[in-house]
Design an enzyme around this catalytic site. Sequence first.
Site, PDB file in Angstrom:
ATOM      1  N   LYS A 181      57.781  20.398  69.036  1.00 57.67           N
ATOM      2  CA  LYS A 181      58.866  20.211  69.994  1.00 57.67           C
ATOM      3  C   LYS A 181      59.009  21.493  70.810  1.00 57.67           C
ATOM      4  CE  LYS A 181      63.591  20.076  71.118  1.00 57.67           C
ATOM      5  NZ  LYS A 181      63.357  21.012  72.236  1.00 57.67           N
ATOM      6  N   ALA A 239      69.070  28.315  64.217  1.00 53.34           N
ATOM      7  CA  ALA A 239      68.414  28.361  62.911  1.00 53.34           C
ATOM      8  C   ALA A 239      69.363  27.938  61.804  1.00 53.34           C
ATOM      9  CB  ALA A 239      67.896  29.771  62.639  1.00 53.34           C
ATOM     10  N   GLU A 256      61.749  32.590  62.572  1.00 51.90           N
ATOM     11  CA  GLU A 256      61.580  33.863  63.282  1.00 51.90           C
ATOM     12  C   GLU A 256      62.664  33.912  64.340  1.00 51.90           C
ATOM     13  OE1 GLU A 256      61.209  36.319  65.986  1.00 51.90           O
ATOM     14  OE2 GLU A 256      59.425  35.223  66.646  1.00 51.90           O
ATOM     15  N   CYS A 289      61.753  38.829  71.768  1.00 45.34           N
ATOM     16  CA  CYS A 289      62.552  39.005  70.552  1.00 45.34           C
ATOM     17  C   CYS A 289      62.329  40.366  69.924  1.00 45.34           C
ATOM     18  CB  CYS A 289      62.253  37.894  69.553  1.00 45.34           C
ATOM     19  SG  CYS A 289      60.515  37.801  69.058  1.00 45.34           S
ATOM     20  N   GLU A 384      72.240  40.375  70.386  1.00 49.04           N
ATOM     21  CA  GLU A 384      71.042  40.228  71.203  1.00 49.04           C
ATOM     22  C   GLU A 384      71.391  39.678  72.583  1.00 49.04           C
ATOM     23  OE1 GLU A 384      66.583  38.648  70.396  1.00 49.04           O
ATOM     24  OE2 GLU A 384      68.164  37.178  70.075  1.00 49.04           O
TER      25      GLU A 384
END
Length: 487
Positions: A181, A239, A256, A289, A384
């Site tokens: 996906k 996540a 990750e 990232c 982030e």
Amino acid sequence: MSEHRTTVAGVAVDTRHWIGGQRVASPRTFTDASPIDGAPIGEISRGTAVEARAAVAAAKAAFPGWAATPRAERARLLHAVADGVEKRTEELANVETVDNGALLRSHRRGVMPRVAHNFRFFADWLLTLEHEDFATRGHTNHVTWDPAGPCVLITPWNAPLMLATWKVAPALAAGNTVVLKPAEWSPLTASLLADIAAEAGLPAGVLNVVQGYGSEVGDALTSHPDVRRISFTGSVPTAQHIAASAAANLTPLSLELGGKSPLLVFADADLDLAVDLAVEQYDNAGQVCLAATRLLVEEAVAEEFTRRFVAKASRLRQGDPREESTDIGPTIHPRQVAKIDGFVRRALAAGARAVIGGHPGEGQYYAPTLLTDVRQDSEIVQEEVFGPVLTLQTFTSEDDAVHLANDTRFGLAATLATGDPERAERVTARLVAGTVWVNCFFVRDLKAPFGGSRHSGIGREGGTWSFDFYCDLKNTVTAPKGWKDHG
């Protein structure tokens, strides 16, 4: 654009799903737009639980045959996929640039060759995968890596094809079937990968591609009881949602996630090298990232470091990523631009100072930004941003530097600039990170483990670690006696 097909940079791309070796359309679509100018480039089939279930069913049906395929034949087919990627490097590079806004020169020279390498590496590693037998009280232990079953792989938009194949290649090499996906903001090269895999001779149902939104198709995939592995790259909140969805079936996860990585610059470092490493963090418009977005500089050299940084960063050219002279392209989506600007505006309101940048440009471009006078507990230091925004803080000792470096909830990567190898050894041993670079950045080998600590992820992939995740490890213990005479 015709029904179920769009043409991007002269390349025809099918906008339907790829399920069980066939193109499948959905009743509804979503618009894929280019970050370069915001123009629509395709109407993409918008998957639902219906397509999700069909894709998992196709993967489940294809699994026994693919799992039983000899290793050498699986490896041959993966090399054939790599051949197809190499033949279409220019097409893939052009489509990816229009779709996600990263530099065309990077796609041509680095990213697409890495895509092919992902397949070749895991195909070759498969053929060497073995564990030496060992004895226990005269009994023989024999370890094998058995294919686990259908895998759901959910990939991000910042490096769509490279990060997708970083998951697809080892999953297929391990003997699993896959439902991929792609991110809805950059789905096109996943569709081209399906074409390439089919042309390479991959059996129907071994690789499936389902497009759409996470809430509409992703949930149906991650909660499906027939899925045996889930690998996800993306944000921490997503996540957490995926983990909750997978929990009912105890489906193993590889996650990750985000980072807030530090770059530690000591006074004994080569300052020109340190500045080069710092400016490199603007790569891909900061949408990386692993980016070391927190510059931690020893107080004694902070003023000189900042002067050199500003001089070098001011020479960066931001613009159309298709032009060879461009250094920084656009941000992926208007929502991401707004998110980045929100972070910066709140930081400025809280007392931060913009040494460079601090504002959006025209369209989906955000000016490379460096913020100083930031507190360690501030949002801009702790969360982030995922854009071209760096912060700069100073330290006075190794202990101070390590404390600042480790004082977030993340632990994906860290970069260290020093001229003292003993200091490098001391400091790296204390850093919480899945990857640490010393006097370099973004040097990655597929043989090495990759992943994050804390909220930066769960698990490691790369080399044998990938097969450990994508397989069920089995230990067969055989007694020295009990055999009948078959002579």
